[in-house]
Scaffold this active site. Structure first.
Site: not given
Length: 304
Positions: A109, A208, A278
């Protein structure tokens, strides 16, 4: 790319918080999650601090990261969570010290900014993995844990496969080979025009994201496209896009339409729906390793 020494039972692992603060109720379970992996967590101060939406001041978070790499008794480093803030540390990190002390480094992330910097500036492989206070504190499925242990303990990755009930989807057919780079789309796009800009030349670009409407994904992909990042890469892997749905779907393109309109004409082998991002179950990925992809057969192989 240098491959840091793998971890082992009893390895001392630094827990650092380069971005957001750890929810108090998750702190203890996050530490125990690493202990259950037979690791010895060394908790740095940033994991206990809070400064608005940061885990302490920029200076504290950067100091923890520099100290974790400099300490010869630390075998590896786990980012305890993501959030926002890693990019604020980029000019405060001691890349000479980090380069001289390559270690197992894990997270995802917001940690994407650090992965790109350590891969490109320091020349060692890092690992896109679930994090202690985000997923591991609550326990994860067998698929996720098996992939994580490969990253932790140096087992060969070999073929990267989704769970059997989650097939990969071909976006553009073909074969490609290159070094794996990328991560969270928001962080990759915001690296452009900075000294830490992602280099995609002859690489496999993985992307992503989470909680971004299709038009925002469109905008960030368009930014990468205009910057030549898809033109330069060898191939494309698209992971999970968790909660990336339109508030008003009748007025929106789907994500698949966005990918088709912006990526297909780049003519680079591209696969969608890689189980990474995620969400759970999720693969762990060795960023900086050499990958071979066949987007016709859906085969992805880590070559080193």
């Amino acid at each position: 790319m240098l491959k840091p020494k793998p971890l082992f039972p009893g390895a001392r692992v630094a827990l650092v918080a380069p971005a957001g603060p750890v929810p108090p109720e998750r702190y203890g379970p996050a530490v125990r999650a690493l202990e259950e992996l037979e690791l010895r967590p060394v908790v740095f101060e940033s994991c206990r601090r809070s400064h608005g939406y940061f885990a302490g001041s920029d200076e504290l978070r950067a100091r923890d990261m520099n100290a974790a790499f400099a300490d010869p008794e630390i075998d590896g480093i786990f980012c305890i969570r993501g959030g926002y803030g890693a990019q604020r540390l980029m000019g405060m990190l001691d890349y000479d010290v980090i380069r001289r002390n390559p270690k197992f480094f894990a997270g995802y992330s917001d940690v994407t900014a650090l992965h790109i910097a350590f891969n490109q500036k320091c020349g060692f492989i890092t690992y896109h993995t679930p994090m202690p206070s985000t997923e591991l504190y609550a326990g994860v499925d067998d698929f996720t844990m098996a992939s994580l242990k490969k990253a932790l303990f140096g087992e060969p990755f070999g073929a990267l496969r989704n769970p059997e009930n989650l097939p990969l989807t071909t976006l553009v057919g073909g074969c490609a080979c290159g070094t794996l780079t990328g991560g969270n789309l928001s962080l990759v796009a915001s690296s452009l025009g900075t000294p830490y800009e992602i280099d995609t030349r002859d690489k496999i670009l993985f992307l992503e994201d989470v909680e971004e409407e299709p038009y925002r994904v469109d905008r960030m992909l368009l930014q990468l496209k205009a910057a030549g990042k898809f033109r330069d890469c060898a191939g494309i892997l698209l992971g999970w896009w968790t909660d990336c749905t339109a508030e008003h779907p009748e007025k929106s393109l789907t994500l698949r339409q966005v990918f088709q309109e912006l990526l297909v004409d780049e003519h680079k082998p591209a696969l969608m729906d890689l189980a990474c991002g995620h969400s759970l179950p999720t693969l762990s990925l060795p960023l900086g390793s050499k990958l071979e992809i066949n987007s016709i057969s859906g085969k992805i192989t880590v070559l080193d």
